[in-house]
Motif scaffolding. Structure first.
Motif, PDB file in Angstrom:
ATOM      1  N   ALA A  36     -29.107  52.796  -8.383  1.00 43.00           N
ATOM      2  CA  ALA A  36     -30.196  53.517  -9.041  1.00 43.00           C
ATOM      3  C   ALA A  36     -29.675  54.693  -9.856  1.00 43.00           C
ATOM      4  O   ALA A  36     -30.151  54.964 -10.959  1.00 43.00           O
ATOM      5  CB  ALA A  36     -31.202  54.010  -8.002  1.00 43.00           C
ATOM      6  N   ASP A  37     -28.666  55.388  -9.317  1.00 42.77           N
ATOM      7  CA  ASP A  37     -28.132  56.575 -10.002  1.00 42.77           C
ATOM      8  C   ASP A  37     -27.231  56.221 -11.178  1.00 42.77           C
ATOM      9  O   ASP A  37     -27.268  56.887 -12.224  1.00 42.77           O
ATOM     10  CB  ASP A  37     -27.334  57.441  -9.023  1.00 42.77           C
ATOM     11  N   LEU A  38     -26.407  55.189 -11.015  1.00 44.32           N
ATOM     12  CA  LEU A  38     -25.351  54.923 -11.987  1.00 44.32           C
ATOM     13  C   LEU A  38     -25.509  53.621 -12.756  1.00 44.32           C
ATOM     14  O   LEU A  38     -24.764  53.361 -13.693  1.00 44.32           O
ATOM     15  CB  LEU A  38     -23.981  54.913 -11.281  1.00 44.32           C
ATOM     16  N   GLY A  39     -26.465  52.774 -12.359  1.00 45.99           N
ATOM     17  CA  GLY A  39     -26.593  51.471 -12.994  1.00 45.99           C
ATOM     18  C   GLY A  39     -25.576  50.493 -12.437  1.00 45.99           C
ATOM     19  O   GLY A  39     -24.684  50.869 -11.669  1.00 45.99           O
ATOM     20  N   TYR A  40     -25.686  49.224 -12.841  1.00 43.42           N
ATOM     21  CA  TYR A  40     -24.790  48.204 -12.293  1.00 43.42           C
ATOM     22  C   TYR A  40     -23.342  48.447 -12.708  1.00 43.42           C
ATOM     23  O   TYR A  40     -22.431  48.382 -11.889  1.00 43.42           O
ATOM     24  CB  TYR A  40     -25.240  46.817 -12.756  1.00 43.42           C
ATOM     25  N   ASP A  41     -23.133  48.730 -13.992  1.00 46.18           N
ATOM     26  CA  ASP A  41     -21.765  48.904 -14.480  1.00 46.18           C
ATOM     27  C   ASP A  41     -21.117  50.170 -13.936  1.00 46.18           C
ATOM     28  O   ASP A  41     -19.907  50.203 -13.693  1.00 46.18           O
ATOM     29  CB  ASP A  41     -21.742  48.924 -16.011  1.00 46.18           C
ATOM     30  N   GLY A  42     -21.901  51.228 -13.753  1.00 47.18           N
ATOM     31  CA  GLY A  42     -21.341  52.499 -13.302  1.00 47.18           C
ATOM     32  C   GLY A  42     -21.045  52.551 -11.812  1.00 47.18           C
ATOM     33  O   GLY A  42     -20.151  53.284 -11.379  1.00 47.18           O
ATOM     34  N   ALA A  43     -21.776  51.785 -11.023  1.00 53.62           N
ATOM     35  CA  ALA A  43     -21.575  51.792  -9.571  1.00 53.62           C
ATOM     36  C   ALA A  43     -20.281  51.069  -9.217  1.00 53.62           C
ATOM     37  O   ALA A  43     -19.899  50.099  -9.867  1.00 53.62           O
ATOM     38  CB  ALA A  43     -22.760  51.124  -8.879  1.00 53.62           C
ATOM     39  N   LEU A 133     -30.985  45.007 -13.646  1.00 54.16           N
ATOM     40  CA  LEU A 133     -30.928  43.558 -13.831  1.00 54.16           C
ATOM     41  C   LEU A 133     -30.211  43.218 -15.128  1.00 54.16           C
ATOM     42  O   LEU A 133     -29.413  42.279 -15.191  1.00 54.16           O
ATOM     43  CB  LEU A 133     -32.343  42.972 -13.828  1.00 54.16           C
ATOM     44  N   ALA A 134     -30.491  43.992 -16.190  1.00 51.06           N
ATOM     45  CA  ALA A 134     -29.843  43.745 -17.478  1.00 51.06           C
ATOM     46  C   ALA A 134     -28.327  43.912 -17.367  1.00 51.06           C
ATOM     47  O   ALA A 134     -27.558  43.121 -17.913  1.00 51.06           O
ATOM     48  CB  ALA A 134     -30.408  44.685 -18.539  1.00 51.06           C
ATOM     49  N   GLY A 135     -27.890  44.933 -16.644  1.00 51.14           N
ATOM     50  CA  GLY A 135     -26.463  45.151 -16.475  1.00 51.14           C
ATOM     51  C   GLY A 135     -25.801  44.030 -15.691  1.00 51.14           C
ATOM     52  O   GLY A 135     -24.721  43.555 -16.040  1.00 51.14           O
ATOM     53  N   PHE A 136     -26.461  43.588 -14.637  1.00 47.64           N
ATOM     54  CA  PHE A 136     -25.950  42.491 -13.823  1.00 47.64           C
ATOM     55  C   PHE A 136     -25.816  41.226 -14.651  1.00 47.64           C
ATOM     56  O   PHE A 136     -24.775  40.560 -14.653  1.00 47.64           O
ATOM     57  CB  PHE A 136     -26.894  42.263 -12.637  1.00 47.64           C
TER      58      PHE A 136
END
Length: 202
Positions: A36-43, A133-136
């Motif tokens: 939630a904080d960083l998005g898929y790519d940032g986590a 979802l978009a990042g995933f």
């Protein structure tokens, strides 16, 4: 004189030990917050482990990869990061049909369809779920297709495939347009597959 008590060092966990039933739940909670904080790519697995107070090896032990953990966290009904490579390994001239059939046959299963519809509705209307979802999908689905195409406009081609598939899922399973909802999987594969194939190799 008060008795001196030797402090117990906090153990960095790489594998679960008896009496630690909460570790898995702690990781899931940490993953929800991190995504939630960083998005898929940032986590990252390391960041999720740090937030949960465990070693990253324990995260891998319970969930495998970041995609595995994300899929568990949001209840993803499909795993393109696992399934797409095998589809890309077959004949390229019918790849469009294979992709459409893979998606539709998966969504015809009641347990997948139920979770999938919830996920689609959330992705469309929730400002937190949409970028996750978009990042995933961008990394695990579109990126893999684009890499396999090896063309200068591969990213656009892969995105067009995703738009076709997403539109089909929304129309058939969320909006339930009567004729589309009533059509068989074979008929939809025959009609939509060539369009997807055009995006891929046309």
């Amino acid at each position: 004189m008060p008795e001196y008590v030797v402090p117990t060092a906090r153990r960095r966990r790489g594998r679960p030990r008896a009496g630690e039933p909460s570790a898995r739940d702690d990781i899931v909670d940490a993953a929800v917050a991190e995504f939630a904080d960083l998005g898929y790519d940032g986590a990252t697995i390391r960041g999720i482990a740090a937030r949960a107070g465990v070693d990253s090896a324990l995260v891998h032990h319970y969930f495998g990869t970041k995609a595995d953990l994300f899929g568990h966290t949001i209840g993803a009904p499909m795993r393109p990061d696992v399934d797409i490579p095998s589809m890309l390994g077959g004949p390229r001239d019918v790849l469009g049909e294979r992709i459409v059939r893979y998606v539709l046959e998966a969504w015809e299963r009641p347990e997948v369809q139920k979770r999938g519809v919830v996920l689609l509705r959330s992705a469309i209307g929730n400002k937190l779920a949409t970028p996750l979802l978009a990042g995933f999908l961008s990394r695990e689905l579109l990126g893999r297709i684009a890499d396999a195409l090896e063309t200068p406009d591969a990213a656009l081609r892969a995105s067009l495939v995703a738009s076709q598939i997403a539109g089909l899922l929304v129309a058939r399973y969320v909006l339930k347009l009567p004729a589309l909802a009533a059509a068989s999987v074979d008929e939809l594969v025959a009609r939509v597959g060539p369009n997807v194939q055009t995006y891929l190799t046309g």
